[in-house]
Design a protein around this motif. Structure first.
Motif, PDB file in Angstrom:
ATOM      1  N   SER A 175      88.013  31.496  -4.148  1.00  0.00           N
ATOM      2  CA  SER A 175      87.102  30.370  -4.275  1.00  0.00           C
ATOM      3  C   SER A 175      87.874  29.067  -4.186  1.00  0.00           C
ATOM      4  O   SER A 175      88.963  28.935  -4.755  1.00  0.00           O
ATOM      5  CB  SER A 175      86.350  30.456  -5.605  1.00  0.00           C
ATOM      6  OG  SER A 175      85.474  29.358  -5.764  1.00  0.00           O
ATOM      7  N   THR A 202      84.733  28.779   0.371  1.00  0.00           N
ATOM      8  CA  THR A 202      85.397  30.077   0.297  1.00  0.00           C
ATOM      9  C   THR A 202      86.481  30.189   1.358  1.00  0.00           C
ATOM     10  O   THR A 202      86.239  29.886   2.526  1.00  0.00           O
ATOM     11  CB  THR A 202      84.385  31.223   0.500  1.00  0.00           C
ATOM     12  OG1 THR A 202      83.379  31.142  -0.506  1.00  0.00           O
ATOM     13  CG2 THR A 202      85.059  32.577   0.428  1.00  0.00           C
ATOM     14  N   LYS A 211      73.644  34.783   0.008  1.00  0.00           N
ATOM     15  CA  LYS A 211      72.645  35.597  -0.668  1.00  0.00           C
ATOM     16  C   LYS A 211      71.225  35.229  -0.247  1.00  0.00           C
ATOM     17  O   LYS A 211      70.296  36.029  -0.408  1.00  0.00           O
ATOM     18  CB  LYS A 211      72.806  35.455  -2.182  1.00  0.00           C
ATOM     19  CG  LYS A 211      74.121  36.035  -2.687  1.00  0.00           C
ATOM     20  CD  LYS A 211      74.303  35.844  -4.186  1.00  0.00           C
ATOM     21  CE  LYS A 211      75.621  36.443  -4.657  1.00  0.00           C
ATOM     22  NZ  LYS A 211      75.841  36.237  -6.119  1.00  0.00           N
ATOM     23  N   GLN A 247      80.591  32.520  -4.975  1.00  0.00           N
ATOM     24  CA  GLN A 247      79.590  33.177  -5.801  1.00  0.00           C
ATOM     25  C   GLN A 247      78.240  33.297  -5.102  1.00  0.00           C
ATOM     26  O   GLN A 247      77.371  34.067  -5.527  1.00  0.00           O
ATOM     27  CB  GLN A 247      79.416  32.459  -7.145  1.00  0.00           C
ATOM     28  CG  GLN A 247      78.843  31.048  -7.052  1.00  0.00           C
ATOM     29  CD  GLN A 247      79.912  29.986  -6.953  1.00  0.00           C
ATOM     30  OE1 GLN A 247      81.036  30.281  -6.555  1.00  0.00           O
ATOM     31  NE2 GLN A 247      79.569  28.770  -7.346  1.00  0.00           N
ATOM     32  N   ASP A 248      78.068  32.536  -4.005  1.00  0.00           N
ATOM     33  CA  ASP A 248      76.808  32.588  -3.262  1.00  0.00           C
ATOM     34  C   ASP A 248      76.897  33.439  -2.006  1.00  0.00           C
ATOM     35  O   ASP A 248      75.933  33.517  -1.233  1.00  0.00           O
ATOM     36  CB  ASP A 248      76.373  31.169  -2.864  1.00  0.00           C
ATOM     37  CG  ASP A 248      76.027  30.314  -4.080  1.00  0.00           C
ATOM     38  OD1 ASP A 248      75.636  30.891  -5.121  1.00  0.00           O
ATOM     39  OD2 ASP A 248      76.161  29.076  -3.996  1.00  0.00           O
ATOM     40  N   ASP A 283      77.017  36.920  -0.033  1.00  0.00           N
ATOM     41  CA  ASP A 283      76.591  38.313  -0.186  1.00  0.00           C
ATOM     42  C   ASP A 283      77.555  39.272   0.501  1.00  0.00           C
ATOM     43  O   ASP A 283      77.904  40.310  -0.046  1.00  0.00           O
ATOM     44  CB  ASP A 283      75.183  38.494   0.391  1.00  0.00           C
ATOM     45  CG  ASP A 283      74.700  39.930   0.299  1.00  0.00           C
ATOM     46  OD1 ASP A 283      74.443  40.399  -0.824  1.00  0.00           O
ATOM     47  OD2 ASP A 283      74.603  40.598   1.362  1.00  0.00           O
TER      48      ASP A 283
END
Length: 242
Positions: free
Chosen positions: A158, A163, A185, A222-223, A225
């Motif tokens: 991160s 990313t 996601k 974190q977002d 998928d």
């Protein structure tokens, strides 16, 4: 280190702005400079994000020779500005890169930082690795699911700007054009990096070395998928779950 090579050349090198002889000199400098290799790992993702910004909205003001606010892709404008300032020190240009990006992207702020330490790779091994391979070797790979003998995985981290990922890919023959894509996601897809596979391929008989690539996405880790390696025709070669 030669007189024409500076630590601050990392930004210009990451965006492909150095002249050929300066590029060769800086690559030689990288072999003996852990700090520059570490910073280059951060900037690799930034460069990919900049390439994905695309054309900028038209500025109603008449453009000037150093203006970065008119139409054109971000990296292209930075490249032209670099050429115009070729006789000046590259450090000045690299130091102003983040501010210029914020200006031309209309509020998009991309931050970079110098990592505090090196990945846990033996010095002798590190000298024979490129930045992407070194980052991959020092991380915890996530294995992907490939098709038709394709194998590989990612090491991800991160960043403030999104990313950063290092890809290892093998079992692939060319000629092909491929892209590493992050899939959010909510379904949003972002190109992290792209490359061409020569006919000999990577990680196959006759060409046993795998391919290592850096990439960056503006989507926060974190977002994300999953990550996908796809061809220019849309064929999915590798899927890596986030």
């Amino acid at each position: 280190m030669t007189s024409r090579v500076e630590h601050t050349d990392v930004g210009a090198y990451a965006l492909g702005l150095l002249e050929e002889d300066d590029r060769f000199a800086f690559e030689a400098h990288l072999l003996g400079c852990p700090a520059c290799r570490s910073e280059l790992a951060d900037l690799a993702g930034v460069a990919s994000v900049l390439h994905g910004i695309g054309p900028l909205p038209e500025d109603p003001r008449p453009p000037s020779s150093g203006d970065l606010t008119g139409q054109g892709d971000v990296v292209g404008r930075l490249r032209r500005r670099k050429a115009a300032h070729r006789r000046q020190r590259k450090g000045t240009f690299a130091a102003g890169m983040a501010a210029a990006v914020t200006l031309v992207a209309g509020g998009l702020t991309i931050g970079t930082q110098l990592s505090a330490g090196e990945p846990p790779v033996a010095q002798g091994e590190a000298e024979n690795m490129g930045p992407a391979e070194q980052f991959f070797a020092g991380g915890t790979p996530i294995e992907g699911k490939g098709v038709d003998g394709v194998t590989g995985g990612l090491v991800v981290e991160s960043k403030a700007w999104g990313t950063h990922a290092a890809l290892k890919l093998a079992g692939i023959k060319g000629p092909l054009e491929c892209e590493l894509i992050s899939v959010g996601k909510k379904g949003e897809r972002r190109v992290m990096t792209g490359w061409s596979v020569p006919p000999a391929g990577y990680g196959v008989p006759g060409s046993p070395d795998p391919l290592y690539m850096h990439g960056g996405s503006a989507t926060p880790l974190q977002d994300v998928d999953r990550f996908e390696v796809v061809t220019s025709t849309g064929r999915k070669l590798l899927t890596v779950e986030a």
